[in-house]
Design a protein around this motif. Structure first.
Motif, short mmCIF file in Angstrom:
data_model
loop_
_atom_site.label_atom_id
_atom_site.label_comp_id
_atom_site.label_asym_id
_atom_site.label_seq_id
_atom_site.Cartn_x
_atom_site.Cartn_y
_atom_site.Cartn_z
N ALA A 30 0.84 -1.21 0.00
CA ALA A 30 0.00 0.00 0.00
C ALA A 30 0.87 1.26 0.00
N ALA A 31 1.92 1.25 0.80
CA ALA A 31 2.82 2.42 0.88
C ALA A 31 3.61 2.63 -0.41
N ALA A 32 3.86 1.54 -1.15
CA ALA A 32 4.67 1.62 -2.37
C ALA A 32 3.83 1.76 -3.63
N GLY A 33 2.52 1.84 -3.49
CA GLY A 33 1.66 1.98 -4.66
C GLY A 33 1.41 0.69 -5.41
N VAL A 34 1.61 -0.44 -4.76
CA VAL A 34 1.33 -1.74 -5.36
C VAL A 34 -0.06 -2.18 -4.89
N THR A 35 -0.97 -2.36 -5.81
CA THR A 35 -2.34 -2.74 -5.46
C THR A 35 -2.47 -4.26 -5.49
N VAL A 36 -2.58 -4.83 -4.30
CA VAL A 36 -2.78 -6.28 -4.16
C VAL A 36 -4.29 -6.51 -4.15
N VAL A 37 -4.75 -7.43 -5.01
CA VAL A 37 -6.18 -7.74 -5.04
C VAL A 37 -6.48 -9.14 -4.50
N ASP A 38 -5.45 -9.95 -4.32
CA ASP A 38 -5.65 -11.27 -3.73
C ASP A 38 -4.32 -11.74 -3.14
N TYR A 39 -4.40 -12.48 -2.03
CA TYR A 39 -3.22 -12.99 -1.35
C TYR A 39 -3.60 -14.30 -0.67
N GLU A 40 -2.82 -15.33 -0.92
CA GLU A 40 -3.00 -16.62 -0.26
C GLU A 40 -1.62 -17.21 -0.02
N ASP A 41 -1.43 -17.79 1.13
CA ASP A 41 -0.13 -18.37 1.48
C ASP A 41 -0.33 -19.79 1.97
N ARG A 42 0.45 -20.69 1.45
CA ARG A 42 0.46 -22.07 1.92
C ARG A 42 1.76 -22.27 2.70
N ALA A 43 1.70 -21.91 3.97
CA ALA A 43 2.89 -21.93 4.83
C ALA A 43 3.21 -23.36 5.26
N HIS A 44 4.50 -23.62 5.44
CA HIS A 44 4.99 -24.95 5.82
C HIS A 44 6.02 -24.79 6.93
N GLY A 45 5.79 -25.45 8.05
CA GLY A 45 6.76 -25.42 9.15
C GLY A 45 7.34 -26.79 9.39
N VAL A 46 8.57 -26.81 9.88
CA VAL A 46 9.25 -28.06 10.20
C VAL A 46 9.69 -28.01 11.66
N MET A 47 9.31 -29.04 12.41
CA MET A 47 9.80 -29.20 13.77
C MET A 47 10.74 -30.40 13.77
N VAL A 71 10.47 -22.29 8.71
CA VAL A 71 9.15 -22.06 8.14
C VAL A 71 9.37 -21.56 6.73
N THR A 72 8.61 -22.10 5.79
CA THR A 72 8.67 -21.64 4.41
C THR A 72 7.29 -21.13 4.02
N LEU A 73 7.27 -19.90 3.55
CA LEU A 73 6.04 -19.27 3.10
C LEU A 73 5.96 -19.36 1.58
N HIS A 74 4.77 -19.62 1.08
CA HIS A 74 4.53 -19.71 -0.35
C HIS A 74 3.39 -18.75 -0.74
N PRO A 75 3.62 -17.45 -0.55
CA PRO A 75 2.53 -16.52 -0.86
C PRO A 75 2.27 -16.43 -2.37
N GLU A 76 0.99 -16.49 -2.71
CA GLU A 76 0.54 -16.29 -4.08
C GLU A 76 -0.21 -14.97 -4.08
N VAL A 77 0.36 -14.00 -4.75
CA VAL A 77 -0.13 -12.63 -4.72
C VAL A 77 -0.63 -12.24 -6.10
N THR A 78 -1.80 -11.64 -6.15
CA THR A 78 -2.31 -11.10 -7.40
C THR A 78 -2.33 -9.58 -7.28
N HIS A 116 8.91 -18.01 -0.89
CA HIS A 116 8.87 -18.40 -2.30
C HIS A 116 7.59 -17.82 -2.91
N PRO A 117 7.58 -16.50 -3.11
CA PRO A 117 6.36 -15.87 -3.62
C PRO A 117 6.14 -16.09 -5.11
N VAL A 118 4.88 -16.12 -5.47
CA VAL A 118 4.46 -16.13 -6.87
C VAL A 118 3.59 -14.90 -7.04
N ILE A 119 3.92 -14.08 -8.03
CA ILE A 119 3.17 -12.87 -8.29
C ILE A 119 2.43 -13.03 -9.61
#
Length: 159
Positions: free
Chosen positions: A79-96, A110-117, A151-154
């Protein structure tokens, strides 16, 4: 003086099956996470440790906290950088990883896999780069001692 924030909650054990902790197998690990004015979170231990698989466990809640904090800071930075995100989903994975004696363990990554539109193609490069800035700001990421990978996907919103 530095600002502080406090978070008060109650953990209420609901797993007394009649004889309390008379033996290791005589009680349920079920409990609730409670906070004033909020719905309770039904929780237990990991099923590997005699927990109820239908309830949240502390390890899942920790991974969730990492993912939520990353998302919230990321959306702020966008929002501060002028990037308009219209959807966000993350399939997070943690290892113990359990210690060799088997008596304890720790979350080791922890590995985050955010999928951002985003709204426009011109925003893709900045949207990708902002993920790297989150770690320095995220309260949870700054508080843990394990690596957090991203590991984001835009994607661009279809017209």
């Amino acid at each position: 003086m530095a600002a502080t924030h406090t978070y008060d909650l109650t953990i209420e054990w609901t797993g007394n099956l009649g004889s309390g902790t008379d033996s290791y197998r005589s009680f349920s690990r079920d409990h609730e996470v409670l906070a004033e004015g909020k719905d309770p979170i039904a929780a237990s231990s990991d099923p590997a440790f005699r927990g109820d698989p239908g309830r949240w466990n502390p390890e899942e809640l920790l991974v969730s906290s990492v993912a939520q904090c990353h998302m919230l800071w990321y959306l702020h930075l966008c929002a501060a950088a002028g990037v308009t995100v219209v959807d966000y989903e993350d399939r997070a994975h943690g290892v113990m990883t359990m210690d060799e004696a088997g008596g304890g363990g720790q979350v080791t990554e922890v590995t985050l896999h955010p999928e951002v539109t985003v709204a426009d193609t011109s925003m893709v490069e900045k949207a990708q780069a902002l993920h790297a800035e989150v770690h320095a700001l995220c309260f949870i990421a700054r508080s843990v001692n394990f690596p957090i990978h991203h590991h984001p996907v835009i994607r661009v919103q279809s017209a």
